[in-house]
Design a protein around this motif. Structure first.
Motif, PDB file in Angstrom:
ATOM      1  N   THR A 130      22.270  78.742  59.916  1.00 47.30           N
ATOM      2  CA  THR A 130      23.673  79.137  59.099  1.00 47.30           C
ATOM      3  C   THR A 130      23.927  80.370  60.782  1.00 47.30           C
ATOM      4  O   THR A 130      25.014  81.140  60.307  1.00 47.30           O
ATOM      5  CB  THR A 130      23.284  78.985  58.276  1.00 47.30           C
ATOM      6  OG1 THR A 130      22.531  80.334  58.433  1.00 47.30           O
ATOM      7  CG2 THR A 130      23.092  78.300  57.419  1.00 47.30           C
ATOM      8  N   ARG A 154      23.769  81.177  53.252  1.00 45.10           N
ATOM      9  CA  ARG A 154      22.379  82.537  53.893  1.00 45.10           C
ATOM     10  C   ARG A 154      21.231  83.230  52.021  1.00 45.10           C
ATOM     11  O   ARG A 154      20.481  82.345  52.255  1.00 45.10           O
ATOM     12  CB  ARG A 154      22.758  83.332  54.411  1.00 45.10           C
ATOM     13  CG  ARG A 154      22.884  83.298  56.228  1.00 45.10           C
ATOM     14  CD  ARG A 154      23.544  83.825  57.392  1.00 45.10           C
ATOM     15  NE  ARG A 154      23.874  83.517  57.958  1.00 45.10           N
ATOM     16  CZ  ARG A 154      24.575  83.910  58.642  1.00 45.10           C
ATOM     17  NH1 ARG A 154      25.562  85.172  57.862  1.00 45.10           N
ATOM     18  NH2 ARG A 154      25.484  83.523  59.698  1.00 45.10           N
ATOM     19  N   MET A 211      30.078  81.991  53.624  1.00 44.68           N
ATOM     20  CA  MET A 211      28.439  81.716  55.281  1.00 44.68           C
ATOM     21  C   MET A 211      27.684  82.230  54.420  1.00 44.68           C
ATOM     22  O   MET A 211      25.909  82.337  54.713  1.00 44.68           O
ATOM     23  CB  MET A 211      29.330  82.034  56.408  1.00 44.68           C
ATOM     24  CG  MET A 211      27.852  81.107  57.302  1.00 44.68           C
ATOM     25  SD  MET A 211      27.329  79.845  57.222  1.00 44.68           S
ATOM     26  CE  MET A 211      28.533  79.273  58.912  1.00 44.68           C
TER      27      MET A 211
END
Length: 133
Positions: free
Chosen positions: A132, A5, A1
């Motif tokens: 996100t 980003r 993740m």
């Protein structure tokens, strides 16, 4: 993740720079059109930036006998020839801040287009960043 980003931030940053640079140029062009003084100048020389382009150098009188010059953007073919008379917009408080009038009119449209594209390119990764979190 975190990698996603990071990538989204990396994709959002360059368009944001383009947006700010073009906002500045748009503001300058519109400001000169609105409050700049129009004078006649003369093309005194050509210059050749890298990449096979050509630009022009024009001189004008900025009041009180002060002579100033302005460079055009770069073109594939010179927009005017040496000796041609051109209209120039300049800021009476700062005669170094000037543009050829035909470029000011074209630049506002061009900068608006680039600004729109930059905003669109920024919004896609920025929206991804919102999703996100």
């Amino acid at each position: 993740m975190n990698v996603i980003r990071f990538m989204l931030v990396m994709f959002a940053s360059p368009p944001l720079v383009v947006v700010f640079v073009n906002l500045y140029a748009l503001r300058k062009g519109r400001g000169l059109e609105r409050s700049g003084r129009r004078v006649e100048g003369e093309c005194v020389n050509h210059y050749w930036p890298a990449g096979g382009y050509v630009g022009v150098i024009c001189e004008y009188s900025a009041g009180d006998g002060v002579r100033a010059s302005v460079k055009s953007s770069k073109y594939t073919v010179a927009p005017v020839e040496v000796g041609d008379v051109v209209e120039i917009l300049y800021d009476p408080q700062n005669s170094r801040r000037a543009m050829l009038s035909f470029e000011a009119a074209n630049r506002v449209g061009y900068d608006t287009l680039i600004l729109s594209i930059g905003v669109a390119l920024f919004l896609a990764p920025a929206t991804g960043l919102l999703f996100t979190f």
